[in-house]
Structures are given as C-alpha cells and as structure tokens.
Design a protein around this motif. Sequence first.
Motif, PDB file in Angstrom:
ATOM      1  N   PRO A 183      -4.703  10.303 -11.564  1.00  0.00           N
ATOM      2  CA  PRO A 183      -4.842  10.825 -12.930  1.00  0.00           C
ATOM      3  C   PRO A 183      -3.552  10.632 -13.719  1.00  0.00           C
ATOM      4  CG  PRO A 183      -5.518  12.451 -11.278  1.00  0.00           C
ATOM      5  CD  PRO A 183      -4.824  11.360 -10.554  1.00  0.00           C
ATOM      6  N   GLY A 184      -3.715  10.295 -14.975  1.00  0.00           N
ATOM      7  CA  GLY A 184      -2.550  10.077 -15.836  1.00  0.00           C
ATOM      8  C   GLY A 184      -2.235   8.598 -15.909  1.00  0.00           C
ATOM      9  N   GLY A 185      -2.381   8.028 -17.091  1.00  0.00           N
ATOM     10  CA  GLY A 185      -2.030   6.620 -17.266  1.00  0.00           C
ATOM     11  C   GLY A 185      -0.526   6.449 -17.272  1.00  0.00           C
ATOM     12  N   LEU A 186      -0.073   5.407 -17.926  1.00  0.00           N
ATOM     13  CA  LEU A 186       1.371   5.176 -18.023  1.00  0.00           C
ATOM     14  C   LEU A 186       2.038   6.278 -18.822  1.00  0.00           C
ATOM     15  CD1 LEU A 186       1.398   1.333 -18.685  1.00  0.00           C
ATOM     16  CD2 LEU A 186       2.123   2.485 -16.602  1.00  0.00           C
ATOM     17  N   PHE A 187       3.229   6.664 -18.396  1.00  0.00           N
ATOM     18  CA  PHE A 187       3.978   7.703 -19.098  1.00  0.00           C
ATOM     19  C   PHE A 187       4.342   7.212 -20.490  1.00  0.00           C
ATOM     20  CE2 PHE A 187       7.922  10.450 -19.536  1.00  0.00           C
ATOM     21  CZ  PHE A 187       7.195  11.614 -19.699  1.00  0.00           C
ATOM     22  N   LYS A 188       4.464   8.133 -21.428  1.00  0.00           N
ATOM     23  CA  LYS A 188       4.705   7.797 -22.831  1.00  0.00           C
ATOM     24  C   LYS A 188       5.926   6.887 -22.968  1.00  0.00           C
ATOM     25  CE  LYS A 188       5.502   9.860 -27.368  1.00  0.00           C
ATOM     26  NZ  LYS A 188       4.425   9.131 -28.031  1.00  0.00           N
ATOM     27  N   ILE A 197       0.840  -1.200   0.000  1.00  0.00           N
ATOM     28  CA  ILE A 197       0.000   0.000   0.000  1.00  0.00           C
ATOM     29  C   ILE A 197       0.876   1.251   0.000  1.00  0.00           C
ATOM     30  CG2 ILE A 197      -1.815   1.238   1.218  1.00  0.00           C
ATOM     31  CD1 ILE A 197      -2.662  -1.472  -0.017  1.00  0.00           C
ATOM     32  N   ARG A 198       1.943   1.219   0.793  1.00  0.00           N
ATOM     33  CA  ARG A 198       2.858   2.375   0.851  1.00  0.00           C
ATOM     34  C   ARG A 198       3.465   2.644  -0.526  1.00  0.00           C
ATOM     35  NH1 ARG A 198       8.336   3.149   1.423  1.00  0.00           N
ATOM     36  NH2 ARG A 198       8.992   4.978   2.631  1.00  0.00           N
ATOM     37  N   GLU A 199       3.950   1.591  -1.182  1.00  0.00           N
ATOM     38  CA  GLU A 199       4.560   1.757  -2.500  1.00  0.00           C
ATOM     39  C   GLU A 199       3.552   2.284  -3.509  1.00  0.00           C
ATOM     40  OE1 GLU A 199       7.622   1.507  -3.533  1.00  0.00           O
ATOM     41  OE2 GLU A 199       8.501   0.792  -1.659  1.00  0.00           O
ATOM     42  N   ALA A 200       2.327   1.788  -3.443  1.00  0.00           N
ATOM     43  CA  ALA A 200       1.305   2.227  -4.394  1.00  0.00           C
ATOM     44  C   ALA A 200       0.967   3.699  -4.197  1.00  0.00           C
ATOM     45  CB  ALA A 200       0.046   1.371  -4.237  1.00  0.00           C
ATOM     46  N   LEU A 201       0.898   4.150  -2.952  1.00  0.00           N
ATOM     47  CA  LEU A 201       0.604   5.561  -2.686  1.00  0.00           C
ATOM     48  C   LEU A 201       1.757   6.461  -3.127  1.00  0.00           C
ATOM     49  CD1 LEU A 201      -1.074   5.236   0.829  1.00  0.00           C
ATOM     50  CD2 LEU A 201      -2.184   6.030  -1.267  1.00  0.00           C
ATOM     51  N   ILE A 202       3.002   6.024  -2.862  1.00  0.00           N
ATOM     52  CA  ILE A 202       4.158   6.799  -3.309  1.00  0.00           C
ATOM     53  C   ILE A 202       4.175   6.905  -4.827  1.00  0.00           C
ATOM     54  CG2 ILE A 202       6.682   6.819  -3.471  1.00  0.00           C
ATOM     55  CD1 ILE A 202       6.741   5.540  -0.686  1.00  0.00           C
ATOM     56  N   ASN A 203       3.933   5.788  -5.499  1.00  0.00           N
ATOM     57  CA  ASN A 203       3.902   5.792  -6.971  1.00  0.00           C
ATOM     58  C   ASN A 203       2.820   6.732  -7.500  1.00  0.00           C
ATOM     59  OD1 ASN A 203       6.022   4.067  -7.211  1.00  0.00           O
ATOM     60  ND2 ASN A 203       4.875   2.371  -8.091  1.00  0.00           N
ATOM     61  N   ALA A 204       1.669   6.738  -6.832  1.00  0.00           N
ATOM     62  CA  ALA A 204       0.579   7.603  -7.273  1.00  0.00           C
ATOM     63  C   ALA A 204       0.980   9.074  -7.172  1.00  0.00           C
ATOM     64  CB  ALA A 204      -0.673   7.330  -6.441  1.00  0.00           C
ATOM     65  N   CYS A 205       1.638   9.456  -6.055  1.00  0.00           N
ATOM     66  CA  CYS A 205       2.081  10.849  -5.885  1.00  0.00           C
ATOM     67  C   CYS A 205       3.204  11.198  -6.856  1.00  0.00           C
ATOM     68  CB  CYS A 205       2.570  11.068  -4.451  1.00  0.00           C
ATOM     69  SG  CYS A 205       1.263  11.040  -3.210  1.00  0.00           S
ATOM     70  N   MET A 206       4.037  10.229  -7.145  1.00  0.00           N
ATOM     71  CA  MET A 206       5.221  10.480  -7.958  1.00  0.00           C
ATOM     72  C   MET A 206       4.914  10.503  -9.458  1.00  0.00           C
ATOM     73  SD  MET A 206       8.853   8.517  -7.559  1.00  0.00           S
ATOM     74  CE  MET A 206       8.145   6.903  -7.938  1.00  0.00           C
ATOM     75  N   HIS A 207       3.979   9.668  -9.882  1.00  0.00           N
ATOM     76  CA  HIS A 207       3.750   9.495 -11.321  1.00  0.00           C
ATOM     77  C   HIS A 207       2.443  10.091 -11.829  1.00  0.00           C
ATOM     78  CE1 HIS A 207       7.271   7.032 -11.691  1.00  0.00           C
ATOM     79  NE2 HIS A 207       6.821   6.146 -10.832  1.00  0.00           N
ATOM     80  N   ARG A 208       1.631  10.673 -10.946  1.00  0.00           N
ATOM     81  CA  ARG A 208       0.364  11.222 -11.431  1.00  0.00           C
ATOM     82  C   ARG A 208       0.627  12.393 -12.377  1.00  0.00           C
ATOM     83  NH1 ARG A 208      -3.469  15.189  -8.280  1.00  0.00           N
ATOM     84  NH2 ARG A 208      -3.761  15.715 -10.470  1.00  0.00           N
TER      85      ARG A 208
END
Length: 308
Positions: free
Chosen positions: A240-245, A206-217
């Motif tokens: 918001p924002g799918g996978l980066f190009k 859960i921690r990793e998923a939340l960090i990824n959401a803040c980092m990659h949104r």
Amino acid sequence: SQIQDIARNCDPPIKIRIEKHPEVLEIIVVEGIDKPYRCHGGFYLRVGPNSQKLTHDEIISFAIGEGKIRFDEQFNSSFLFEKDFSKEYYLEFAKLAKLPSDFLPEDTLSNINVAKKQKGAILFTNAAVLFFASSPQSFFPEAYITCVRYKGNDRSLIIDRKDMKGSLMTQLNESLNFFKRHTEEAFLVPGNLTHQIVNEYPIISIREALINACMHRDYLYDNSHIYMHIFANRIEIENPGGLFKGLTIDELGKRSVRRNRLIAELFFRAGFIEMVGSGINRMFSAAKENGNPPPEIQSTNFFNITFK
C-alpha cells in the motif's frame, strides 16, 4: 501595504510578487513548498474558482500527504514496555546492529532515537513497535506480509498461502523462506568437478523488493497489507502506498527518498540496506546476471514490482 501584511501574517508566511501595470496591480502568488498554509480563518483548499475551508480530518489527511506527519516517528501511547516488549526480537536486532550488550534495551533504543523515557515510562515510536513489540499486529493489524503460491498464471487455484506476522525482520525472513520453498533451483554441471546453482529468480532481487515494501509502504493505509504473489511465470510484490511525494518512477535508483525514516534507519543499522537508494539498482542488476528480464514497476496508490 495591506496585501504584504496579509501574506506575512499567514503561517508560514506566503511569498508574493507585486507588479504594477497602468490602472492594474498584479499580485502573483506562486505555489508554496511548505504546505499547508494557515490564514486567520483557518486552512483552505483551492478547488477551481473557490476556496473551501478544510475540516479537521481533511487537514490531517493533507498533512500526511505532504509528509508533515510521519507514521513511524509518532510515539505509541498504547505500547506498554513491561508487557509488550520482546527481548527476543531486540537481541536479534542488537546482534546484527552490533549494539552494546551491557546497556539496557530501553537505554539503547532511547540513544538511537526510536524510544524515549518520560515520567518513569518508556515510550516507543511506531517504528520501534514494528521491530520490538512481541505482537506488532496487536497495534497495527495490517502490518504483515501475505505470501501466496498459485498453480498457474492467475489467482484461480492456490497451492499454499501464509500470513507472515511478528516483527518486520521476522516477516522478511519467513517470506524469503516461503519464496525459496516455492521456486526452483537447478544444479548445472559444466563438465568438471564443480557445479553451478541457478535459481529461477535472483534471491537478491526478491529480498530487496520485500525490504523496500516493508520500508516504504504507507502504514497509515490500514485497509490492506503487503503481498507476495508467486505464479508459474512471475512473482508480484505489492504494498500500500505509491511513490512518496516528490519521487517519480524514472528517479528510482537515482534518488533516496524515504517515507518512513526511522524504519529505514533501523534496517540500516541491522545491515539490511545502505540508505543510498541502491536497492532498485541491485534488483535490476541481479535479474540481469541471473538471466531474467528486467523487473516491471507500476505505481498508483499501490506500488507493484513484477519479476518474470
């Protein structure tokens, strides 16, 4: 010669290949890797058999989609250091990042390239605003996490809901506390004096998923924010924002591609991430060790990960 000149005079120059045939000259223009390209008349987009000239807003949107404009690296002219800077948030980060205590915050942040001094003023990047502004949501109203606990397996009945605001690190800490408060923990006694704690969901995942959401949104998408939905049988985290190009779901955990490079750098300095693309693998490994099914990932214009 005229054809070669046209290709060279585009900005950046276009690579072409010319092949001669009986009575025919074939000009091959492969898809460029450094879009957008400008010719003497402006920027154009090929739509079917036609080339349409892009408007100002279309050029900006295209450049953002191609990763030419990065939200977190832009300097924020609305941020006033004397009024908007949070010493509390900075000291929390400085302690984790082991930054020198005898340097002024503005000097330290300039040294790590998230701020700069210009004509006596301190300019903050958007990344620095999200980490060190006393109220980041004053600048980016949708830059927060909403945590919701539902009674059943759908969204019909809400037990608890809270918007986690403040700095990105504050949002993460408060979201994790919400998660711990609304999920179960069991004590297993195997027959000896020790006991084992088993969690309904692996905290690491859960921690990793939340960090990824803040980092990659996608922070330029300002009509929505990050959500953590806790149901009776699953947790969904979406941003918001799918996978980066240039990145596919199959490549997750194998390649490290960052939409927001400065935000990732600040999380790395604080010890939150390793910057080698290992977060996804840790989520799956922790779920397996905890006895949970593998997380499920979906990506459209939103990125969604589900833990069961």
